[in-house]
Design an enzyme around this catalytic site. Structure first.
Site, PDB file in Angstrom:
ATOM      1  N   ASP A 149      33.718  26.210   0.597  1.00 14.34           N
ATOM      2  CA  ASP A 149      33.488  25.786  -0.792  1.00 14.34           C
ATOM      3  C   ASP A 149      34.804  25.713  -1.561  1.00 14.34           C
ATOM      4  O   ASP A 149      34.895  26.148  -2.704  1.00 14.34           O
ATOM      5  CB  ASP A 149      32.537  26.766  -1.497  1.00 14.34           C
ATOM      6  CG  ASP A 149      31.228  26.950  -0.746  1.00 14.34           C
ATOM      7  OD1 ASP A 149      30.811  26.025  -0.035  1.00 14.34           O
ATOM      8  OD2 ASP A 149      30.628  28.041  -0.868  1.00 14.34           O
TER       9      ASP A 149
ATOM     10  N   ASP B 197      36.798  29.292  -2.046  1.00 14.48           N
ATOM     11  CA  ASP B 197      36.828  28.985  -3.481  1.00 14.48           C
ATOM     12  C   ASP B 197      38.250  28.751  -3.991  1.00 14.48           C
ATOM     13  O   ASP B 197      38.606  29.178  -5.095  1.00 14.48           O
ATOM     14  CB  ASP B 197      36.158  30.106  -4.295  1.00 14.48           C
ATOM     15  CG  ASP B 197      34.732  30.365  -3.883  1.00 14.48           C
ATOM     16  OD1 ASP B 197      34.093  29.438  -3.363  1.00 14.48           O
ATOM     17  OD2 ASP B 197      34.252  31.502  -4.058  1.00 14.48           O
TER      18      ASP B 197
ATOM     19  N   TRP C 185      25.940  23.679  -4.885  1.00 17.94           N
ATOM     20  CA  TRP C 185      25.915  24.942  -5.623  1.00 17.94           C
ATOM     21  C   TRP C 185      24.880  24.836  -6.734  1.00 17.94           C
ATOM     22  O   TRP C 185      24.119  25.765  -6.979  1.00 17.94           O
ATOM     23  CB  TRP C 185      27.308  25.228  -6.172  1.00 17.94           C
ATOM     24  CG  TRP C 185      27.467  26.561  -6.830  1.00 17.94           C
ATOM     25  CD1 TRP C 185      26.568  27.582  -6.865  1.00 17.94           C
ATOM     26  CD2 TRP C 185      28.622  27.017  -7.542  1.00 17.94           C
ATOM     27  NE1 TRP C 185      27.083  28.664  -7.564  1.00 17.94           N
ATOM     28  CE2 TRP C 185      28.339  28.325  -7.985  1.00 17.94           C
ATOM     29  CE3 TRP C 185      29.853  26.450  -7.855  1.00 17.94           C
ATOM     30  CZ2 TRP C 185      29.267  29.082  -8.724  1.00 17.94           C
ATOM     31  CZ3 TRP C 185      30.773  27.199  -8.586  1.00 17.94           C
ATOM     32  CH2 TRP C 185      30.477  28.494  -9.013  1.00 17.94           C
TER      33      TRP C 185
ATOM     34  N   ARG D 248      28.092  20.949  -0.116  1.00 18.71           N
ATOM     35  CA  ARG D 248      26.756  21.530  -0.237  1.00 18.71           C
ATOM     36  C   ARG D 248      26.504  21.820  -1.716  1.00 18.71           C
ATOM     37  O   ARG D 248      27.448  22.020  -2.493  1.00 18.71           O
ATOM     38  CB  ARG D 248      26.597  22.786   0.617  1.00 18.71           C
ATOM     39  CG  ARG D 248      27.578  23.924   0.323  1.00 18.71           C
ATOM     40  CD  ARG D 248      27.297  25.097   1.238  1.00 18.71           C
ATOM     41  NE  ARG D 248      28.159  26.253   0.954  1.00 18.71           N
ATOM     42  CZ  ARG D 248      27.947  27.468   1.435  1.00 18.71           C
ATOM     43  NH1 ARG D 248      26.891  27.701   2.220  1.00 18.71           N
ATOM     44  NH2 ARG D 248      28.764  28.461   1.149  1.00 18.71           N
TER      45      ARG D 248
END
Length: 326
Positions: A167, A146, A225, A223
């Site tokens: 991510d 993140d 979220w 991907r």
């Protein structure tokens, strides 16, 4: 098809001058030794452009630009003249762990390194952007999971280096990344993006144009979220770090119908779409047009260049910006 010249979009903000403040962590020059102190000196409900010039050095600070302090620009030195490194070490909830948080609109950063040194295995945000009309030029944004919480608002990233493993570009902003270098530290199937659009009516998504992807081992492009996650890569170099399938549904096949993942004229060993998941899109020139020939987030009206004239801060910044002067 003529490619949209985003680098020509930098428009001067409507105010012709800006207040200039200097920060020097050594204390030898400048108005302040800490970046946060300079930000704190800007008055609430600020309506004037404020340029905070930061001398090279390592600033161990957890920084917040409050929502009631718009029109701030933070600028380090030009490349080759020393780095401004803003560093913190914290993991935990993504809205609490960031090294640097932007809550104010009309924010700009140039030539900064923003890092969270916590390491892998936990959420550790380097930069959180939760404000409208924020732009970043030549910045390095570094962490693992993140890294960049691109939370909400309209954002522009130009010539930035963004690094992480899981991510590491996430959130629900409407953002354009141009000429950025994305570097994956993933050792397996870590995703570069996790876009959080959760409604077909939201005008949000991540678009990458003329970017470069590199990495240590292997990674996914993204991907979902959010169920309506939207990400497009165009004219981007992809090294062999990108796995053949390209995208993942995060264990929820229903998101295959609602997510929108597209690629247009990308190149490099990881760019082949022959083995991509069958629910992603290889865009035609017509389909890609809106991402390449129009301002996808209104940047034409708000991205601005370096302001032409400055005046040194003087006195108390209830009237302008206070602090120590050289």
């Amino acid at each position: 098809m003529a490619i949209y010249g985003y680098t020509a979009l930098f428009l001067l903000f409507h105010l012709a001058t800006a207040i200039r403040i200097r920060v020097d962590e050594s204390g030898s020059t400048g108005n302040y030794q800490k970046i946060q102190d300079a930000i704190d000196a800007v008055p609430r409900n600020n309506s004037e452009n404020v340029l905070i010039l930061i001398k090279p050095g390592v600033y161990k600070e957890k920084i917040v630009v409050p929502a009631d302090k718009p029109f701030i620009t933070l600028s380090g030195s030009k490349p080759g003249k020393g780095k401004v490194i803003i560093t913190w070490n914290e993991s935990g909830e993504i809205f609490e762990s960031p090294t640097f948080t932007v809550l104010a609109s009309d924010f700009m950063a140039r030539h900064l390194t923003i890092q969270n040194t916590y390491g892998s295995g936990a959420k550790a945000v380097a930069l959180r952007v939760s404000a409208d009309r924020a732009a970043f030029f030549g910045c390095r944004i570094l962490s693992h999971q993140d890294t960049l919480l691109d939370d909400k608002g309209r954002h522009y990233y130009n010539n930035c280096y963004i690094q992480g493993d899981t991510d590491f570009i996430c959130g629900n902003a409407a953002s354009l990344f141009e000429k950025c270098h994305l570097h994956s530290l993933s050792q397996g199937t870590g995703a570069i993006t996790a876009q959080h659009r959760h409604s077909p009516f939201e005008k949000t998504g991540f678009t990458f144009v003329n970017c470069k992807i590199s990495g240590l081992k292997s990674a996914l492009l993204g991907r979902p979220w959010g169920a309506y996650s939207r990400v497009v890569f165009a004219l981007t170099y992809m090294s062999n770090v990108i796995l053949p399938q390209g995208w993942d549904d995060w264990g929820d096949t229903s998101k295959q119908r609602t997510s929108y993942y597209g690629e247009f004229m990308c190149y490099g060993p990881g760019s082949s779409t022959s083995r991509r998941v069958n629910w992603s899109h290889s865009l035609t020139s017509q389909e890609a047009k809106s991402y390449l020939t129009e301002s996808i987030n209104g940047g034409r009206s708000w991205v601005r260049a370096v302001l032409p004239r400055f005046r040194r801060a003087s006195g108390d910044l209830s009237g302008h910006v206070g602090g120590r002067h050289p």
